[in-house]
Enzyme design. Structure first.
Site, mmCIF file in Angstrom:
data_model
loop_
_atom_site.group_PDB
_atom_site.id
_atom_site.type_symbol
_atom_site.label_atom_id
_atom_site.label_comp_id
_atom_site.label_asym_id
_atom_site.label_seq_id
_atom_site.Cartn_x
_atom_site.Cartn_y
_atom_site.Cartn_z
ATOM 1 C CD GLU A 40 0.029 -1.340 2.991
ATOM 2 O OE1 GLU A 40 0.648 -2.247 2.344
ATOM 3 O OE2 GLU A 40 -0.187 -1.644 4.321
ATOM 4 C CB SER A 54 8.926 -7.909 7.508
ATOM 5 O OG SER A 54 7.620 -8.285 7.578
ATOM 6 C CB CYS A 59 15.629 -8.756 0.910
ATOM 7 S SG CYS A 59 15.777 -9.308 -0.672
#
Ligand code: NAD
Length: 489
Positions: A188, A238, A293
């Site tokens: 979002e 996450s 990441c």
């Protein structure tokens, strides 16, 4: 006129409010919305709907309807859509890159790299007809066994904020070319690229309902995990949410692959090439403002590497916020990163370079933080253990390779690890022992290129298989094994 009600030009978002894309149309859904900000100046650029489970249901129904004919379309024909789609991405390259920079904040060259990677991912999907032909063998006289791959149905892809275009492209081309229909739930925080992807896929001739976008947050993700019409869920985000999604999706008997966070270690040996190592370590920790990441965030410095540390600090000190490094995604992210730095400092780490308090003239409302390097970090400190997700490097001093490997192995994560050395045997020692799915030797961001698959180990990935490349074929298909007797004997 009441001045409080006056609408100034700056108050009007640049882009109209977003809508879900269901059954080939952009449709208005729930009335709840969230502002979409440009992180480089904090301005509101659009609004994103916070959809509800009924929107997910509508998207799944549209996808299920499209699946009947899309899954029966020969794969060579399905791949044609992606040849056309790739050409459209090239046509709109500049606009798409600019959009990523606006909604995410990353530098223009980083945004362009995302689109280039998306093109490579699409090329792999175009090559799937060459890669997935079934296997067949006469197993005894007149008896034949064959294996064919079938799509699994309606699948979902849930994506994070840090790569608004590349991560959605990890799943969309392969899942669709292999015959599935998809519901995408983009972050979002960066929903604008997803809307462009939907429009371009439609322009490329993808039939209505094959690809759908439902915007929103947690409520949408939970509805996806629970929906009985969805056969498989992929998640990238996450570790905290990856665990929730993996547990919830598999509890409702779905196939699931959930990629989580990371804490990537960079092993720096005294014999490493100083310039290459300094440049690679800085690019790894500060590229995309450390919001990758694959970002290196802990440097394991063996003794006699001070000359490399000096070089990398000099290099990082030359990076100017707004020119050589973009903002982080939000005010909360900036505050979180600064808290990690402050805590490490108060616990005794030495700050060699401090990016806190960075500002960019004319863009003071942005969420800026410059490259930050801390030395003498103890492996027990939170900054050495947890994912900071900002341009911060924690240098941990170790006396030998065995100790370095022990520090790396103690991390619960396992996305990537890199070693910098001129010694083949030292490189091999680390590559074999690091507990990570992707290894770099003199490479700071060891992302495998197609056709090799992307995916980590441990708490960086839950579920079998990988998300891209050949590894994704298993994820997006199911095998049918047919045994046939032909001859009368
Ligand atoms: P996030 O986990 O906050 O969000 C990811 C997605 O989950 C978003 O679409 C979000 O709307 C949704 N979500 C958030 N909270 C939720 C909840 N409580 N329940 C259900 N859904 C929820 O991640 P992020 O901040 O957008 O992205 C950064 C993270 O993603 C970092 O940890 C990074 O390492 C990780 N990441 C991992 C990989 C990988 O390949 N392993 C790749 C990119 C990013």
């Amino acid at each position: 006129m009441d001045s409080a009600l006056a609408v100034t030009p700056e108050a009007i978002p640049k882009y109209p409010g977003l809508r879900n894309f269901i059954g080939g149309r952009f449709i208005t859904g729930d009335e709840r919305h969230l502002d979409v900000l440009n992180p480089s100046d904090g301005s509101v650029i659009s609004r994103v709907p916070l959809s509800s489970p009924s929107d997910v249901d509508a998207a799944v129904k549209a996808a299920a309807q499209a699946f009947a004919s899309w899954s029966m379309t020969p794969i060579k024909e399905r791949a044609q859509v992606f040849y056309r789609y790739r050409a459209l991405l090239e046509r709109d390259f500049d606009v798409l890159a600019a959009l990523i920079t606006e909604e995410h904040g990353k530098l223009r060259k980083e945004a362009e790299a995302e689109i280039l990677k998306a093109l490579e991912l699409i090329e792999f999907a175009c090559s799937l007809p060459q890669i997935v032909p079934g296997e067949v063998l006469e197993v005894s006289r007149g008896v034949e066994c064959r294996v064919d791959r079938y799509p699994i149905g309606v699948v979902a892809s849930i994506t994070p904020f840090n790569f608004p275009s590349m991560v959605p492209h990890w799943t969309i081309p392969n899942a669709l070319a292999l015959g599935n229909c998809m519901v995408l739930k983009p972050s979002e925080l960066v929903p604008l690229s997803a809307a462009r992807i939907a429009a371009l896929l439609a322009e490329a001739g993808l039939p209505a309902g094959v690809f759908n976008v439902v915007h929103g947050g947690q409520e949408v993700v939970e509805a996806i995990c629970d929906h009985p019409g969805i056969a498989a869920v992929s998640f990238v985000g996450s570790t905290r949410v990856a665990k929730l999604v993996y547990r919830r999706a598999t509890a409702s008997l779905k196939r699931a692959l959930a990629l989580g966070g990371a804490k990537n270690h960079l092993f720096v040996l005294p014999d490493a090439n100083p310039d290459l190592t300094a440049a690679s370590v800085v690019a790894s920790m500060s590229g995309c403002t450390g919001q990758r990441c694959m970002a290196g965030s802990v440097m394991l410095a063996l003794s006699a590497t001070d000359h490399i540390v000096r070089r990398l600090v000099d290099h990082a000190a030359g990076i100017v916020p707004g020119e050589g490094i973009g903002p982080v995604i939000s005010r909360q992210a900036k505050e979180r990163i600064e808290r990690y730095i402050g805590e490490a400092e108060s616990e005794g780490a030495t700050i060699l370079l401090d990016g806190r308090g960075a500002t960019v003239p004319g863009r003071e409302g942005g969420f800026w933080i410059g490259p930050t390097i801390l030395d003498r970090v103890h492996p027990s400190m939170r900054i050495a253990q947890e994912e900071v997700f900002g341009p911060v490097l924690a240098i941990v001093r170790v006396s030998d390779l065995e100790e370095a490997v022990a520090v790396e192995n103690a991390s619960p994560y396992g996305n990537a690890a890199s070693v910098f050395t001129e010694s083949g045997s030292s490189a091999r020692y680390v590559a074999e022992r690091a507990s990570a799915g992707m290894i770099g030797v003199n490479v700071g961001v060891p992302v495998p290129r197609e056709p090799f698959s992307f995916g980590g180990w441990n708490e960086s990935k839950f579920g079998a298989g990988d998300i891209t490349g050949r590894g994704s074929i298993e994820l997006w298909t199911r095998a049918k094994k047919t045994t046939t007797r032909w001859g009368p004997e």
